[in-house]
Design an enzyme around this catalytic site. Structure first.
Site, short mmCIF file in Angstrom:
data_model
loop_
_atom_site.label_atom_id
_atom_site.label_comp_id
_atom_site.label_asym_id
_atom_site.label_seq_id
_atom_site.Cartn_x
_atom_site.Cartn_y
_atom_site.Cartn_z
CG ASP A 463 5.54 1.55 -8.20
OD1 ASP A 463 5.38 1.42 -9.38
OD2 ASP A 463 4.64 1.75 -7.58
CG ASP A 918 2.23 1.71 -4.57
OD1 ASP A 918 2.65 0.37 -4.76
OD2 ASP A 918 1.79 2.39 -4.87
CG ASP A 922 4.70 -2.49 -6.88
OD1 ASP A 922 4.70 -2.39 -8.18
OD2 ASP A 922 4.43 -1.46 -6.38
#
Length: 1288
Positions: A463, A918, A922
């Protein structure tokens, strides 16, 4: 799913089989439930079945036996078959209740109850609201709650709303653990050894097994208690429920059923179920689900009578914004008007989001890793080898005239020798050590078996925001639109003033989801940074005691008190008439019949009356005398702000020059009230608010992805240079937010507005530019991964230009490589895909000369695409998707579902995929990846196998290092345990030739003092600090590993056979007199009695010779062959441990494993002592015989030659990568991985990649499933002609 019906005759025969097999058949059925069903039952349809056999749809095909149960509704008493509740079409009750019996057939699988649908002839999941309801039907059917009869029926069928994780009794845990095939095999081995008086090692194995079982049971019990306490609070929540007959009443949460109407409010509380918000607005903390404790705003389900689609489809993009999830914390609930917020119960119990998470812990998805499959195959091979040894043993001992009992014992001994019982424990030890090493480095693991998988990772997805870049965003500036162009950027800094007052300023102040919790403003970091730049404050009016204020139950933002005293210049570019109003203030009105552009405004603040004549004069000069009407106003008191709508009215191009000095007057008093909020979602990429001024008109403000925001604006308000301006800032790595606004007509009600009406015909205001810096550790870590040939991919929800720039700055797209923008569009009915090479961004961004890009070819190009293009390619250009994935580096504007889908697509190409995020958006990708690691400090461990306390990507190479070390350790341990067993197996079979064997203490020394200690310490090697550009082998059946095992097996075989044969050719050798070698003159005086010859058939000395009582044994295995073979096999085990304990390149050198080296040195010293010592009592106890010194030296030379050859072969051949590459080329070997095959194919294709062209597709669209972010348990299917499929 297969239906079966129990047959009485079959059942009786099976019971008889249980008795005759002494429970062996029952144990086999326990391990194989499908065999139990096939033996006891006959196949039938699901409608008639009383037993159901389920099989998972994954590659493991695990079977589960479930019994069908019946639930009777007659106990409720007051129901008849013609009750109105049973007649409603589409109702859950009408589908599953069998009439006239009033019974329900139920099947409970993985804590979820399924009921038989009598019309569809399939099992239907209950515990959730009926499917297919439209938004209008949800409001109409459940908006007033359920009556008592419906509640009773649903509660009986669906069960209580509880997530019960019972604390498993210790006896049950113990029973399950003991019945593990590994412990059953150990029990068989111990019984066999005890029958042969092999008591010491049997006791040792019993103690080790009891310790292992105790630790396992303790750990399972601890986890059970922990999980029980985790969900215990869910079952004891008090809620308020509104019923049709009873009104609002307080109940325990366990009484809730799907369809109940919850009344929300009363402070913070945990949500005990999943619910659809039907009225009001809520703020919740979803940290339990996402791992990030950021308040999230939920809005009511829209009421649209014209939409016939089911409610999940009608609001598919942002349906989560209407859902309250079980286990999340309700922070605030605001109703409509004076009424409370209300929500309809959607799912209960284990059907909820929290229930899914708990089920994912209780029933984890099996890990498919080739190492474990190969290990089972290798064990099967060892069992085959053991079977050969059994036949050999039977033949030898039968021909020698041994009793049948002894023959059976000796034959069964071969199994316990050839198949190492300690192998699973040894492999587990290595994983435990790796888990401890990760924990010391701040990486926590809840799935230890995945550590080995980390050693095979060759692609890592990252990410961007919060992972590669800093969490916090700094406001760089604002670029406001003016007519057909953009103004120069307004830069934010600590010393500069805020953005001048206007619609853009109001958007920053109001368009966010921030809340005040415990006196502190909390929310998304971007929203927080944006709001802080306004220097305003939030007043949560819902916390006021009174509700008679104008803005009761809404969020109010006001300027800080100190901000009212700030002075600055004022800039008005207006053509307006200023008029006094009744409130003592003034407003701006449009010049008569003038064209109005409600966009180009730059006003320092809402204006108050000038306080001094100097200020009035300055303003008068600035407005060209337009303030004459104000001179007659006598009141000197500060005035409330003018209407915001008036500030947006002007005619561009007619404004006078701004005055040199004019005080900035910040609005006081009322502030702005946020009436409605349409929250941001990753799918929509925007958010909007409806705002009202005190006593004024209402306005709409929007912020979001600039491309999305521009689509909702009137085209004439979007400057033609929008794309180039956006690219200018995104190419410099900035994060850009688009702003828009419109004023609502006076008197328009806002409660009935839906999102489509609000987000239309907006005026584009400009761009808010935020700086998102790379973390200091990002570039070095990515360089380390690139040097190790680990491919890195960025998967982000940010703008694609920003993502490309960050990828270049971070080194994901190296200098000199070509970035290719891939854009696919299917909106116009003719799907197309465009391939556009991108120039060097930094030269374009800063106005420098364009740098020439490297020639496109090989792997020097990197595809960059958005989530929209990715989805369109999957639907319409599926044949191109693998090639794009092969060189795709940047995937931007990706939704959480698309991230998870991308990881799965990479896995289909045979990549071992890691994911680092994080924990916010996700979760889905973290779960489906081979190794997902979350950087969140919150409860992200429920979503990710690995959680790092290190807030940057330094944990990624550490995880790969430890994974590679753990994988190599597993291979080393497996090779050692296999060789140890085979070496012992060879020695025993050689001695069987003379109807001899190893003695009990000889076995004990090898098994306990050698094997056990090596198994406990060999795995202590840490990971090598440097990542090398290749991975360890993934399979036990890889040629180098197999060759290593086979060659070392042959070396050990040759050594032992040489010792066995050569000792018989020595001049001092005597088959019967095995003490003459050291003392031929008096050997008879030391010979023990002939009792040994009674059991082994080995001749002894005359019966007149006696030995001391301590020397007398029931069996005597002493012989020259026994001593030679045992010493050779024992020391060979030590040499194999040294040869197999590899260090570089994946582990630290062996000499840094201090405990292992110490153990080896002590063991070697003891073995050499036994070889060269001649202590009579010790030799008798160990059943060794004395041999001449020259023979002992000969044995040592054999061992040294064996060690030297083995070590050289391991280093020169087995570990010689150049040699293996040469052999691969010579034999034409090529990798069978899908991505390698594709790479070879594309390298030979001169037309790939297609550049500067557009392709069109005429093919039919291919449906592409987009999995959600929540955990999905394995489903079940049937083979042949499926009876039914059951989705969990």
């Amino acid at each position: 799913m297969f239906g079966y019906k129990t047959q009485g005759v079959r059942r009786a025969l099976c019971i008889a089989g249980y008795l005759f097999s002494c429970g062996g058949l029952l144990l086999l059925f326990y391990w194989k439930p499908e065999w139990d069903v096939w033996a006891n039952c006959a196949p039938c349809s699901l409608e008639e079945a009383d037993v159901v056999l389920l099989r998972t749809t994954d590659e493991f095909h695990v079977y589960t036996r479930k019994k069908v149960s019946w639930v009777s509704l007659s106990a409720l008493g007051h129901f008849t078959p013609d009750h109105p509740a049973f007649a409603e079409d589409g109702s859950l009750l009408s589908k599953v209740i069998m009439k006239p019996e009033l019974k329900v057939r139920c099947l409970r699988v993985q804590k979820v109850c399924h009921a038989w649908d009598t019309s569809a002839k399939r099992f239907l999941k209950v515990g959730a609201l009926e499917e297919g309801l439209t938004c209008t039907e949800v409001h109409a059917k459940f908006g007033a709650g359920l009556n008592r009869e419906e509640q009773d029926l649903r509660r009986t069928i669906c069960g209580p709303n509880t997530i019960d994780v019972e604390i498993t009794p210790i006896w049950k845990l113990l029973f399950k653990e003991v019945l593990n095939p590994f412990y059953v095999f150990q029990l068989f081995s111990v019984c066999l050894w005890l029958s042969e008086d092999y008591i010491e090692y049997s006791v040792a194995i019993i103690l080790m097994s009891l310790l292992s079982i105790s630790l396992t049971v303790y750990d399972l019990r601890k986890q059970s208690v922990k999980l029980h306490r985790l969900v215990e609070s869910h079952n004891s929540v008090r809620v308020r429920v509104c019923g049709k007959e009873t009104g609002v009443q307080e109940l325990e949460s366990r009484c809730l059923v799907p369809g109940d109407l919850l009344v929300l409010g009363g402070g913070r509380s945990l949500l005990p179920c999943d619910a659809i918000l039907t009225s009001g607005q809520c703020t919740v903390n979803e940290g339990m689900l996402t791992g990030e404790s950021i308040p999230v705003t939920k809005t009511a389900l829209p009421l649209d009578p014209k939409d016939p689609r089911p409610w999940p489809e009608s609001c598919a993009e942002d349906q989560r914004r209407h859902l309250l999830f079980c286990g999340t914390e309700l922070i605030q609930a605001k109703g409509v008007g004076k009424g409370p917020a209300r929500a309809v119960v959607l799912r209960t119990g284990f059907n909820t989001a929290k229930g899914d998470l708990v089920r994912s812990i209780l029933y984890p998805k099996p890990l498919n890793f080739r190492l474990y499959r190969d290990a089972l195959r290798f064990l099967m091979c060892l069992i085959g080898v053991a079977a050969i040894g059994m036949v050999y043993a039977v033949c030898v001992f039968v021909l020698s005239g041994e009793e049948a009992g002894e023959v059976v014992k000796k034959a069964l001994d071969v199994i316990t020798i050839a198949v190492p019982p300690a192998l699973p424990a040894a492999l587990t030890t290595g994983i435990i050590y790796a888990q401890r090493r990760l924990k010391k480095r701040g990486i926590f693991c809840i799935s230890p078996q995945r550590i080995n998988v980390c050693g095979q990772i060759n692609l890592f997805c990252f990410d961007k925001t919060g992972t590669l870049t800093e969490d916090g965003l700094d406001l760089w500036g604002a670029v406001l639109a003016e007519g057909k162009s953009f103004r120069s950027a307004h830069r934010f800094s600590s010393s500069a003033s805020p953005l001048p007052w206007g619609p853009a300023f109001a958007t920053m102040a109001t368009c966010h989801s921030l809340v005040v919790l415990d006196g502190k403003i909390q929310g998304d970091p971007l929203d927080l940074k944006m709001f802080q730049a306004t220097q305003w404050e939030i007043e949560d009016s819902s916390s006021n005691d009174g509700d008679d204020g104008e803005f009761a139950q809404v969020l109010v933002v006001r300027p800080r008190a100190k901000a009212e005293q700030v002075s600055s210049g004022i800039c008005l570019k207006l053509s307006v008439v200023v008029q006094s109003d009744d409130e003592g203030g003034f407003g701006f009105m449009q010049a008569a019949h003038g064209n109005v552009d409600e966009r180009n405004v730059e006003v320092s603040a809402l204006l108050k009356r000038p306080q001094t004549s100097t200020e009035a004069e300055a303003c008068d000069k600035g407005f060209g005398g337009g303030l004459d009407a104000l001179e007659s106003t006598p009141s000197p008191a500060p005035m409330p702000p003018p209407s915001l709508s008036a500030l947006t009215r002007w005619t561009s191009g007619r404004c006078p020059a701004p005055p040199p000095l004019c005080p900035q007057v910040v609005p006081g008093g009322g502030g702005l009230a946020v009436l409605r909020q349409f929250p941001f979602s990753s799918a929509l990429q925007r958010m909007s608010v409806v705002v009202r001024e005190p006593g004024g008109r209402s306005h709409v403000f929007m912020k979001g992805a600039p491309e999305k925001v521009a689509l909702f604006c009137r085209p004439e308000t979007v400057p033609p240079s929008f794309t180039s301006e956006l690219q200018l800032h995104t190419s410099r790595g900035f994060r850009v937010i688009g702003l828009a606004h419109k004023s609502l007509p006076e008197g328009m009600g806002t409660d009935s507005l839906n999102r489509e009406e609000v987000e239309s015909d907006l005026t584009f205001l400009g761009l808010l530019v935020l700086e998102n810096r790379l973390k200091g550790e990002t570039r070095p870590v990515l360089e380390e991964l690139r040097d190790a040939r680990l491919r890195t991919v960025m998967v982000t929800g940010d703008n694609i230009q920003t993502a490309i720039t960050v990828a270049k700055d971070a080194g994901m797209i190296p200098q000199g490589s070509q970035a290719v923008l891939v854009e696919a569009d299917a909106s116009d009915g003719q799907p197309s895909i465009t391939w556009s090479p991108l120039g060097e961004s930094k030269a374009d961004a800063f106005g420098g000369a364009e740098e020439s890009c490297a020639k496109v070819g090989g792997s020097q190009y990197h595809f960059c695409l958005s989530g929209r293009s990715y989805e369109a390619i999957g639907q319409h250009f599926g044949h191109l998707l693998p090639g794009i994935l092969l060189n795709g580096t940047v995937f931007a504007r990706m939704s959480p579902a698309q991230k998870a889908k991308l990881v799965q697509d990479f896995q289909k190409l045979d990549y071992f995929v890691g994911m680092c995020g994080d924990g916010a958006n996700d979760c889905g990708a973290l779960k489906v990846a081979h190794a997902g690691i979350s950087l969140s400090e919150q409860e992200a461990s429920v979503a990710s196998p690995f959680t790092s306390q290190i807030p940057n990507i330094q944990c990624v190479p550490e995880l790969v290092r430890q994974g590679r070390a753990a994988l190599v350790t597993s291979f080393c341990m497996f090779k050692y345990m296999a060789l140890y067993s085979i070496i012992q197996y060879i020695g025993v079979l050689l001695l069987y030739w003379q109807t001899n064997s190893f003695g009990n203490y000889q076995f004990l020394f090898q098994d306990l003092a050698i094997n056990t200690l090596i198994g406990l310490t060999m795995s202590l090697n840490g990971a090598h600090p440097k990542l090398v550009p290749f991975r360890p082998p993934a399979r036990l059946t890889s040629p180098p590993l197999l060759l290593s095992v086979v060659l070392n097996l042959l070396f050990s075989l040759a050594t032992q056979v040489c010792g066995f044969v050569l000792v018989q050719r020595q001049p001092w050798y005597h088959k019967e007199d095995f003490l003459r070698a050291c003392a031929p003159s008096n050997s008879s005086s030391l010979e023990p009695p002939s009792v040994a010859s009674l059991t082994l058939g080995v001749s002894s000395l005359p019966p007149t010779t006696e030995a001391p009582p301590a020397m007398v044994q029931e069996e005597d295995y002493r012989s020259y062959e026994n001593t030679s073979v045992w010493l050779l096999s024992t020391i060979s085990c030590l040499m194999v441990a040294v040869v197999f304990s590899k260090g570089n390149p994946f582990r630290k050198p062996i000499y840094q494993n201090y405990l292992f080296v110490l153990v080896l040195v002590v063991q070697l010293v003891v073995c050499l002592f036994l070889l060269f010592a001649n202590i009579e009592g010790l030799y008798i106890r160990m059943e060794l015989v004395c041999t001449p010194m020259l023979w002992r030296v000969s044995l040592l030379i054999m061992l040294l030659v064996n060690f030297g050859v083995s070590f050289v072969v391991e280093e020169v051949i087995i570990e010689n990568r150049a040699l293996w590459r040469l052999l691969k080329r010579a034999f034409g070997y090529q990798s069978s991985s899908q991505y390698k095959k594709l790479q070879r194919s594309l390298n030979s294709d001169p037309s790939w990649p297609p550049l500067n062209k557009t392709d069109f597709s005429g093919a039919t669209a291919i449906h592409m499933d987009m999995p959600g972010a929540t955990y999905i348990n394995p489903g079940f299917e049937s083979h042949g002609e499926p009876a039914c499929s059951l989705h969990l």
